[in-house]
Motif scaffolding. Structure first.
Motif, mmCIF file in Angstrom:
data_model
loop_
_atom_site.group_PDB
_atom_site.id
_atom_site.type_symbol
_atom_site.label_atom_id
_atom_site.label_comp_id
_atom_site.label_asym_id
_atom_site.label_seq_id
_atom_site.Cartn_x
_atom_site.Cartn_y
_atom_site.Cartn_z
ATOM 1 N N THR A 77 30.724 37.641 45.468
ATOM 2 C CA THR A 77 31.869 36.733 45.614
ATOM 3 C C THR A 77 32.895 36.990 44.519
ATOM 4 O O THR A 77 34.103 37.053 44.784
ATOM 5 N N GLN A 78 32.434 37.143 43.287
ATOM 6 C CA GLN A 78 33.352 37.432 42.182
ATOM 7 C C GLN A 78 33.959 38.828 42.319
ATOM 8 O O GLN A 78 35.145 39.027 42.042
ATOM 9 N N PHE A 79 33.141 39.786 42.735
ATOM 10 C CA PHE A 79 33.619 41.156 42.882
ATOM 11 C C PHE A 79 34.717 41.267 43.939
ATOM 12 O O PHE A 79 35.638 42.090 43.811
ATOM 13 N N ALA A 80 34.648 40.437 44.993
ATOM 14 C CA ALA A 80 35.591 40.540 46.101
ATOM 15 C C ALA A 80 36.902 39.815 45.855
ATOM 16 O O ALA A 80 37.880 40.063 46.578
ATOM 17 N N VAL A 81 36.966 38.929 44.883
ATOM 18 C CA VAL A 81 38.202 38.170 44.647
ATOM 19 C C VAL A 81 39.397 39.089 44.400
ATOM 20 O O VAL A 81 40.468 38.903 45.005
ATOM 21 N N PRO A 82 39.295 40.108 43.535
ATOM 22 C CA PRO A 82 40.459 40.991 43.346
ATOM 23 C C PRO A 82 40.877 41.710 44.619
ATOM 24 O O PRO A 82 42.054 42.075 44.761
ATOM 25 N N TYR A 83 39.945 41.931 45.547
ATOM 26 C CA TYR A 83 40.315 42.602 46.799
ATOM 27 C C TYR A 83 41.363 41.805 47.557
ATOM 28 O O TYR A 83 42.331 42.372 48.078
ATOM 29 N N ILE B 38 43.538 39.724 46.436
ATOM 30 C CA ILE B 38 44.831 39.799 45.742
ATOM 31 C C ILE B 38 45.460 41.171 45.975
ATOM 32 O O ILE B 38 46.655 41.277 46.304
ATOM 33 N N TYR B 39 44.671 42.229 45.818
ATOM 34 C CA TYR B 39 45.167 43.579 46.074
ATOM 35 C C TYR B 39 45.658 43.730 47.508
ATOM 36 O O TYR B 39 46.703 44.340 47.766
ATOM 37 N N ASP B 40 44.907 43.165 48.468
ATOM 38 C CA ASP B 40 45.221 43.397 49.875
ATOM 39 C C ASP B 40 46.550 42.755 50.274
ATOM 40 O O ASP B 40 47.217 43.244 51.197
ATOM 41 N N ILE B 41 46.923 41.662 49.625
ATOM 42 C CA ILE B 41 48.236 41.068 49.909
ATOM 43 C C ILE B 41 49.330 42.088 49.584
ATOM 44 O O ILE B 41 50.288 42.262 50.352
ATOM 45 N N TYR B 42 49.192 42.754 48.449
ATOM 46 C CA TYR B 42 50.175 43.770 48.070
ATOM 47 C C TYR B 42 50.073 44.993 48.967
ATOM 48 O O TYR B 42 51.091 45.572 49.372
#
Length: 275
Positions: free
Chosen positions: A77-83, A85-89
């Motif tokens: 769950t923690q590992f996927a959080v940046p994904y 955010i990245y995917d919006i960009y």
């Protein structure tokens, strides 16, 4: 914290590696627009495979659906959080390059893109992808804090099942790539469309009735009695998560109908000269 940082490195790093590889390999030499769009789909597919694999491990390891815990549930769950955010960009980059390809390239187009049209593209992106951007924002700002703090280590089984909702994502990404390259009428696109429809139905739409059924089985309640036994905020959260899945499933069904039962063009009426 370390897993958050790792996710922040892995997903953007994989995107850049894929994009640069597609542009520099002598056999490919893709344009930047194609490399960006395909790389974004690739990263989404990789994340989906990782999430669904983690979800399967967690859900099959938790025999007691309420109290059993698995370290991978909180770690992924923690590992996927940046994904998210990245995917919006990444989605914005895809939209930007599609906008450029549709006749907004060239010197004059580049001059416009450097100015006020940037905001026009951003507004168009938010208008087109509003539901997806909202979904990603909710995952980061709402679902992540709830899964880490509110659950208090309970319900890892349900979290694992929710992670397996990503099973359909690689089929969705492949379908978009095939449409991008005008391969809608190939056998691969039809097979992929059928798998996408089936996986989305099972792993995203029917998932929620299954979770209610699983809790009812644990609590000794019939399925229809489960919503009344749960707190209102749980039912509200499930409804809010299910609503966009139903909308996207409707779009997939509409696309599948057009794919497998295309409208036949009306035959032209015979000309007087041929009568």
């Amino acid at each position: 914290m370390l897993t958050l940082v790792a996710g922040g490195v892995v997903f953007p790093g994989l995107f850049l590696l894929s994009k640069n590889t597609l542009q520099r390999l002598p056999q490919l030499r893709w344009e930047e627009a194609d490399a960006v769009i395909v790389s974004a789909r690739l990263v989404s597919s990789v994340q989906a495979v990782m999430a669904s694999t983690a979800g399967y491990i967690v859900s099959t390891s938790c025999k007691h659906i309420i109290d059993d815990q698995h370290w991978l549930s909180s770690a992924y769950t923690q590992f996927a959080v940046p994904y998210f955010i990245y995917d919006i960009y990444a989605m914005f980059l895809c939209h930007w390059h599609k906008h450029q390809v549709k006749g907004h390239g060239g010197d004059e187009g580049e001059a416009r893109a450097a100015g006020s049209s940037t905001w026009a593209v951003a507004r168009g992106y938010l208008h087109k992808e509003f539901l997806m951007v909202l979904h990603h924002a909710v995952m980061v700002l709402v679902c992540f804090p709830l899964s880490v703090v509110w659950r208090q280590g309970k319900g890892d089984y349900f979290l694992g099942c929710l992670l397996m909702a990503e099973v359909s994502t690689p089929f969705v990404c492949l379908g978009k790539i095939l449409i991008q390259y005008k391969r809608q009428h190939t056998l691969l696109h039809k097979v992929n469309g059928a798998l996408m429809l089936l996986s989305f139905l099972c792993c995203r739409v029917l998932l929620f009735p299954y979770l209610y059924w699983a809790y009812g089985r644990h609590a000794g309640l019939p399925l229809l009695a489960v919503p009344r036994a749960l707190p209102a905020h749980v039912n509200l959260g499930a409804a809010l998560l299910l609503a966009p899945q139903l909308y996207w499933f409707f779009l997939i069904c509409r696309g599948a109908f057009r794919l497998f039962w295309p409208r036949s063009s009306p035959s032209p009426s015979p000309s007087p000269a041929r009568e």
